[in-house]
Scaffold this active site. Structure first.
Site, PDB file in Angstrom:
ATOM      1  N   TRP A 324      54.010  32.602  18.734  1.00  9.70           N
ATOM      2  CA  TRP A 324      53.739  33.075  17.364  1.00  9.70           C
ATOM      3  C   TRP A 324      54.097  32.005  16.339  1.00  9.70           C
ATOM      4  CZ3 TRP A 324      57.004  33.882  13.151  1.00  9.70           C
ATOM      5  CH2 TRP A 324      56.462  34.608  12.084  1.00  9.70           C
ATOM      6  N   HIS A 325      55.127  31.203  16.632  1.00 12.37           N
ATOM      7  CA  HIS A 325      55.579  30.204  15.668  1.00 12.37           C
ATOM      8  C   HIS A 325      54.609  29.036  15.522  1.00 12.37           C
ATOM      9  CE1 HIS A 325      59.451  32.298  16.048  1.00 12.37           C
ATOM     10  NE2 HIS A 325      59.749  31.749  14.888  1.00 12.37           N
ATOM     11  N   GLY A 326      53.806  28.761  16.524  1.00 10.84           N
ATOM     12  CA  GLY A 326      52.880  27.639  16.422  1.00 10.84           C
ATOM     13  C   GLY A 326      52.036  27.483  17.665  1.00 10.84           C
TER      14      GLY A 326
END
Length: 411
Positions: A324-326
């Protein structure tokens, strides 16, 4: 529009000044228009995404709430989830998976096949407002929440500009009722909001941006080949950069919301004073960690079904949380490190705070901080190979000439 730019501090006072001169309905309409202006500042075409998902989710939730047909309810829920995660997956992860597939085909000797690569611009804040929309539709489906009666109210819940770009992720049960009822001006609440904004600006512009100078120099190679000194400076600087950046933005968001009478939940509670990874995730990016728990870990089965399934659910949650972060495998590795650490803690049992002496408490904090810093290497590095090369510098005990001055600057 970013919180730490001059234009925001022209935009925010003007919005607040006009806002408090209107009644509730006009306040919501005005704030919705201001929020869309804020979001469209980058590229007005991105508004089509948030408008589409907002309208679909609003009507899907109303039909879900009215219907008693399980198949109809499930079909509408599926429609909403496919739309929201489809937008998120395409814009955030298309090139990531295309590149991964291309690399896999090359590894298998199938270099003759080509995978189409598109220049896809990532819409700002899509991860945050998507998770917020999903929480709303799921809560309505589970009959934990009544659907919004007004499209304006629901659209404002999704797009209220303080949380739109960088969170915190707002729970429907917390923010939607605030949108639906009149807000009263409170001088103390307003002043506290101003202090939160100043606190956030200090963390972002003074702490985070200056730590970024050191972290960027270390991870980019400008400090030379990674060695123990470069690794320590780089990872310590990044640890404080990312904390100050995230928590600073959260404070500015909370403060900006309070200027208009809204309350956002606290998103960080001194995470680097945690004594275990479980404790860390109760303190770090709380809006995300609780979302992952309630809308991913528990639906997967949580700790029901035996230890093996619990560890599977835990790892799946942290791996997806990392992604989700990248859109990079390094984020998956970062999530995997935390997943393994949480699984190990669960296996041995989390020590109870009352059983610790002061020395053991601080020893746990220091050990946990360095475990978190180890994982940050994979979060910050640009690639898997760069992560390993930087990590290998720990074995070289030399210190760069600028180590002491860099350490003093960081301090």
């Amino acid at each position: 529009m970013f919180f730490d730019t001059p234009i925001y501090f022209v935009f925010l006072p003007l919005v607040v000044l006009v806002y408090w001169r209107l009644d509730r309905y006009k306040q919501n309409v005005f704030l919705l228009a201001a929020s869309y202006f804020f979001y469209g500042w980058w590229d007005w075409r991105f508004l089509s995404l948030i408008l589409t998902s907002t309208v679909v989710d609003f009507f899907a939730a109303r039909y879900i709430a009215r219907s008693s047909d399980p198949l109809r309810r499930r079909a509408l829920l599926t429609l909403s989830l496919v739309l929201n995660f489809g937008f998120l997956g395409f814009f955030k992860y298309f090139n990531f998976f295309a590149d991964s597939l291309s690399s896999a085909l090359t590894t298998l000797g199938l270099s003759g096949f080509t995978v189409t690569a598109l220049r896809i611009v990532l819409p700002p804040g899509i991860s945050f407002y998507t998770f917020q929309a999903v929480a709303y539709i799921v809560d309505v489906y589970k009959r934990k929440l009544e659907p919004a009666g007004s499209l304006v109210d629901y659209a404002l819940f999704i797009s209220l500009f303080p949380h739109l770009v960088a969170g915190p992720i707002q729970r429907p049960s917390h923010l939607l009722p605030q949108v639906q009822k009149p807000r009263q001006f409170n001088g103390d609440f307003f002043f506290d909001g101003l202090m939160l904004i100043l606190s956030g600006l200090f963390r972002k512009c003074v702490v985070a941006d200056n730590c970024a100078l050191l972290a960027n120099a270390a991870f980019s190679g400008r400090m030379g080949t990674p060695n123990l000194g470069v690794v320590l400076i780089g990872v310590y600087a990044f640890a404080w950069q990312i904390y100050a950046d995230f928590s600073g933005y959260s404070d500015i968001a909370r403060g900006s919301a309070q200027l208009m009478g809204f309350h956002f939940l606290v998103n960080f509670r001194q995470p680097y004073l945690a004594t275990s990874l479980q404790d860390f995730w109760r303190r770090w990016h709380i809006s995300l960690s609780t979302w992952l728990r309630d809308y991913l870990y528990i639906p997967l089965g949580g700790n029901r079904g035996g230890e093996a399934k619990t560890y599977r659910n835990l790892m799946a949650t942290m791996l997806l949380g990392g992604l989700w972060h990248g859109a990079n495998w390094t984020f998956v590795v970062w999530g995997g490190i935390h997943g393994v650490g949480l699984a190990v803690e669960r296996w041995f049992g989390e020590p109870q705070p009352g059983n610790r002496t002061v020395i053991r408490t601080w020893a746990s904090r220091i050990l946990l901080f360095h475990l978190v810093c180890l994982a940050w290497i994979f979060f910050r590095a640009q690639s898997w190979s760069a992560s390993l090369a930087f990590l290998a510098g720990i074995a070289d005990w030399r210190l760069p000439a600028q180590f002491l001055s860099a350490l003093a600057f960081l301090a």
